[in-house]
Design a protein around this motif. Structure first.
Motif, short mmCIF file in Angstrom:
data_model
loop_
_atom_site.label_atom_id
_atom_site.label_comp_id
_atom_site.label_asym_id
_atom_site.label_seq_id
_atom_site.Cartn_x
_atom_site.Cartn_y
_atom_site.Cartn_z
N HIS A 187 0.83 -1.18 0.00
CA HIS A 187 0.00 0.00 0.00
C HIS A 187 0.88 1.25 0.00
N PRO A 188 0.34 2.39 -0.44
CA PRO A 188 1.13 3.62 -0.45
C PRO A 188 1.56 4.02 0.96
N VAL A 189 2.81 4.43 1.05
CA VAL A 189 3.38 4.85 2.33
C VAL A 189 3.90 6.27 2.16
N TYR A 231 -10.31 4.16 -1.71
CA TYR A 231 -9.74 4.26 -3.04
C TYR A 231 -9.78 2.87 -3.69
N PHE A 259 -7.70 -3.44 -6.23
CA PHE A 259 -7.08 -3.32 -4.90
C PHE A 259 -7.77 -2.16 -4.19
N LEU A 316 -8.25 0.30 -1.12
CA LEU A 316 -7.45 0.90 -0.06
C LEU A 316 -8.28 1.87 0.76
N PHE A 375 -2.50 4.98 4.78
CA PHE A 375 -3.25 3.94 4.09
C PHE A 375 -3.25 2.63 4.88
N GLY A 376 -4.36 1.91 4.76
CA GLY A 376 -4.42 0.57 5.30
C GLY A 376 -3.73 -0.40 4.37
#
Lengths: 110, 113
Positions: A42-44, B36, B88, B90, B104-105
């Motif tokens: 996931h985006p970090v 998202y 996906f 999010l 974000f998770g």
């Protein structure tokens, strides 16, 4: 409407080469954020820039916010395989929302 | 410290079946919450966001819906999944009224067959 574009969409580099991704907004941004998304992850959050012309560094990563606050860049010096992933820029919009850039996918060839 | 949870991590569902994805945030109050969707190799598409309990804003008309029954709980639902719903998903949060960092998770990878 406002758009946030990133170039290039894909970049393949040899390990040790430098890498740069550019983010361009059609309107002025109050701040710009950069995120990294590893493959399958996931985006970090990486960093936020607020001031016109601001430059920030995180080890081999250099982030810059343009004077007009409409563009930004992320430069990685001497890439490593751990740098692999997709890099997104993002800027706030009205209503507590965010514009995310289209992303640059970086592949590092060992 | 704040943490964000999503479940399930992966899901395979047949076309026409219902969907419920859950997201919860710990360690903060009154967060802004976001859903998202990310198609394979693509960018982030904002689906829904919420600034408070029961308040939902939709970005893209589709067969998905969202609800926020509690302050730190955000649910994404569908009555009948389409093939195009694969992706996906999010969940993310920011501080109330903030346009700073989004957290974000881990995401839910949904495959609709």
């Amino acid at each position: 409407g406002q758009q946030v574009m990133q170039i290039p969409q894909y970049q393949h580099v040899q390990e040790g080469e430098d890498f740069t991704t550019y983010c361009n907004s059609s309107t002025t941004l109050s701040n710009i954020q950069w995120y990294k998304q590893r493959p399958g992850g996931h985006p970090v959050f990486l960093i936020q820039l607020v001031k016109s012309g601001e430059v920030k560094k995180q080890k081999r990563l250099t982030f810059q916010f343009g004077e007009a606050k409409k563009n930004s860049s992320l430069h990685i010096t001497a890439t490593q395989t751990t740098d692999v992933g997709t890099y997104f820029c993002a800027g706030p919009r009205t209503g507590n929302q965010f514009y995310f850039g289209t992303g640059t996918s970086l592949t590092v060839i060992p | 410290s704040q943490t964000i949870h999503q479940w399930p991590a992966t899901l395979v569902q047949p076309v026409g079946s219902p969907l419920s994805l859950e997201c919860t945030v710990e360690g903060t109050s009154n967060p802004n919450l976001y859903w998202y969707r990310q198609a394979a190799g693509r960018g982030l598409q904002l689906l829904f966001y919420s600034v408070g309990i029961g308040q939902i804003s939709s970005e893209v008309p589709q067969n998905l819906s969202a609800s926020r029954p509690q302050d730190r709980q955000f649910i994404l639902s569908s009555k009948k999944l389409l093939l195009s719903d694969s992706g996906f998903y999010l969940c993310a949060w920011t501080g109330y009224g903030s346009t700073d960092t989004q957290y974000f998770g881990p995401g839910t990878r949904l495959t609709v067959l």
